[in-house]
Scaffold this motif. Structure first.
Motif, PDB file in Angstrom:
ATOM      1  N   ARG A 179       0.834  -1.207   0.000  1.00 23.36           N
ATOM      2  CA  ARG A 179       0.000   0.000   0.000  1.00 23.36           C
ATOM      3  C   ARG A 179       0.870   1.260   0.000  1.00 23.36           C
ATOM      4  N   LEU A 180       1.933   1.242   0.804  1.00 26.82           N
ATOM      5  CA  LEU A 180       2.804   2.410   0.888  1.00 26.82           C
ATOM      6  C   LEU A 180       3.562   2.637  -0.415  1.00 26.82           C
ATOM      7  N   VAL A 181       3.906   1.553  -1.102  1.00 23.75           N
ATOM      8  CA  VAL A 181       4.638   1.685  -2.363  1.00 23.75           C
ATOM      9  C   VAL A 181       3.777   2.358  -3.427  1.00 23.75           C
ATOM     10  N   VAL A 182       2.495   1.989  -3.490  1.00 21.40           N
ATOM     11  CA  VAL A 182       1.629   2.500  -4.556  1.00 21.40           C
ATOM     12  C   VAL A 182       0.799   3.690  -4.115  1.00 21.40           C
ATOM     13  N   VAL A 183       1.023   4.214  -2.888  1.00 27.14           N
ATOM     14  CA  VAL A 183       0.153   5.270  -2.368  1.00 27.14           C
ATOM     15  C   VAL A 183       0.219   6.533  -3.226  1.00 27.14           C
ATOM     16  N   ARG A 184       1.355   6.791  -3.887  1.00 24.29           N
ATOM     17  CA  ARG A 184       1.452   7.983  -4.728  1.00 24.29           C
ATOM     18  C   ARG A 184       0.598   7.877  -5.986  1.00 24.29           C
ATOM     19  N   ARG A 185       0.237   6.683  -6.347  1.00 20.77           N
ATOM     20  CA  ARG A 185      -0.600   6.493  -7.533  1.00 20.77           C
ATOM     21  C   ARG A 185      -2.043   6.170  -7.166  1.00 20.77           C
ATOM     22  N   GLY A 186      -2.328   6.113  -5.886  1.00 19.43           N
ATOM     23  CA  GLY A 186      -3.683   5.857  -5.441  1.00 19.43           C
ATOM     24  C   GLY A 186      -3.690   5.040  -4.162  1.00 19.43           C
ATOM     25  N   VAL A 187      -4.826   5.083  -3.469  1.00 21.46           N
ATOM     26  CA  VAL A 187      -4.989   4.349  -2.221  1.00 21.46           C
ATOM     27  C   VAL A 187      -5.879   3.141  -2.457  1.00 21.46           C
ATOM     28  N   ILE A 188      -5.432   1.989  -1.979  1.00 23.33           N
ATOM     29  CA  ILE A 188      -6.234   0.771  -2.092  1.00 23.33           C
ATOM     30  C   ILE A 188      -7.027   0.622  -0.801  1.00 23.33           C
ATOM     31  N   PRO A 189      -8.344   0.880  -0.822  1.00 26.71           N
ATOM     32  CA  PRO A 189      -9.123   0.765   0.412  1.00 26.71           C
ATOM     33  C   PRO A 189      -9.343  -0.692   0.797  1.00 26.71           C
ATOM     34  N   ALA A 190      -9.679  -0.893   2.062  1.00 21.09           N
ATOM     35  CA  ALA A 190      -9.981  -2.246   2.527  1.00 21.09           C
ATOM     36  C   ALA A 190     -11.272  -2.720   1.865  1.00 21.09           C
ATOM     37  N   GLY A 191     -11.213  -3.854   1.191  1.00 22.28           N
ATOM     38  CA  GLY A 191     -12.379  -4.382   0.492  1.00 22.28           C
ATOM     39  C   GLY A 191     -13.205  -5.292   1.367  1.00 22.28           C
ATOM     40  N   ARG A 192     -14.299  -5.813   0.789  1.00 21.77           N
ATOM     41  CA  ARG A 192     -15.185  -6.692   1.549  1.00 21.77           C
ATOM     42  C   ARG A 192     -14.480  -7.984   1.946  1.00 21.77           C
ATOM     43  N   GLY A 193     -13.654  -8.505   1.042  1.00 19.68           N
ATOM     44  CA  GLY A 193     -12.922  -9.719   1.371  1.00 19.68           C
ATOM     45  C   GLY A 193     -11.992  -9.511   2.544  1.00 19.68           C
ATOM     46  N   GLY A 194     -11.332  -8.364   2.582  1.00 14.16           N
ATOM     47  CA  GLY A 194     -10.439  -8.059   3.687  1.00 14.16           C
ATOM     48  C   GLY A 194     -11.192  -7.917   4.996  1.00 14.16           C
TER      49      GLY A 194
END
Length: 218
Positions: free
Chosen positions: A139-154
């Motif tokens: 998440r920290l690596v790709v944070v500059r290109r967008g945030v991956i929110p916690a999904g339903r599976g998570g």
């Protein structure tokens, strides 16, 4: 030819430029909101949970019940902070990042503690904690290109993990202890599956960001 006053008013109204709509003062969601406060509270409860878990050698019945209660309280905040954020429009980038970090701190400390006390095999702890740390770094690596929110599976994975851990924290035996381990095995499966899903999301986000940069430079 006479002109009616109301026609003059209409003429001026038609000719006048449209007024600019002022931007709402609350267009930007404040970081300090009830959802984020609950998330931070969950992080604060983690050291209290660890102290209760290891009190009196880690196998005292009273302290194990207290540890399970603190863990349950912290886990409940995970459900309410997400609901409040979505229902009241309080979703922030801080919340998207802090929420999964709070989950990992709580779950990780519980798993490591149970393994140290000999109540949970280390391989389960290594798989789950390793996955959580890996996804956090991703998440920290790709944070500059967008945030991956916690999904339903998570969220489902976290729920199953929480119930399994709560059962293992309580001084139970027999069918209840067996149910706790069965749920833990299910949690391991969900951990691996959702981890692969996050890797796929991160890869798509990274590639999409790379294409966008390439198009902006061309």
């Amino acid at each position: 030819m006479s002109v009616r006053p109301e026609e003059i008013d209409r003429g001026w109204t038609a000719a006048a430029p449209p007024r600019a709509v002022p931007e709402r003062a609350d267009a930007q969601v404040p970081v300090l909101n009830i959802a984020n406060v609950l998330t931070v509270a969950r992080i604060v409860l983690v050291p209290l949970f660890v102290l209760a878990l290891f009190a009196d050698g880690g196998h005292d019945t009273r302290w194990r019940v207290i540890a399970a209660a603190v863990f349950g309280l912290a886990a409940i905040t995970d459900r309410f902070d997400g609901q409040l954020a979505r229902k009241n429009g309080l979703v922030t980038d801080f919340g998207k990042l802090a929420d999964p970090i709070a989950d990992k701190a709580l779950i990780g400390s519980a798993l490591i503690g149970l393994s140290i006390l000999g109540d949970l095999p280390w391989w389960i702890t290594v798989v789950i904690v390793g996955r959580e740390l890996g996804i956090t770094l991703l998440r920290l690596v790709v944070v500059r290109r967008g945030v991956i929110p916690a999904g339903r599976g998570g969220k489902l994975k976290t729920l199953v993990q929480s119930i399994a851990i709560a059962l293992l924290l309580l001084p139970l035996s027999g069918a209840f202890a067996t149910a706790g381990m069965a749920l833990m095995y299910a949690a391991v499966a969900l951990t691996v599956i959702t981890g692969l899903d996050y890797v796929g999301q991160a890869a798509r986000l990274w590639l999409a960001g790379g294409r966008a940069r390439g198009e902006s430079r061309s």
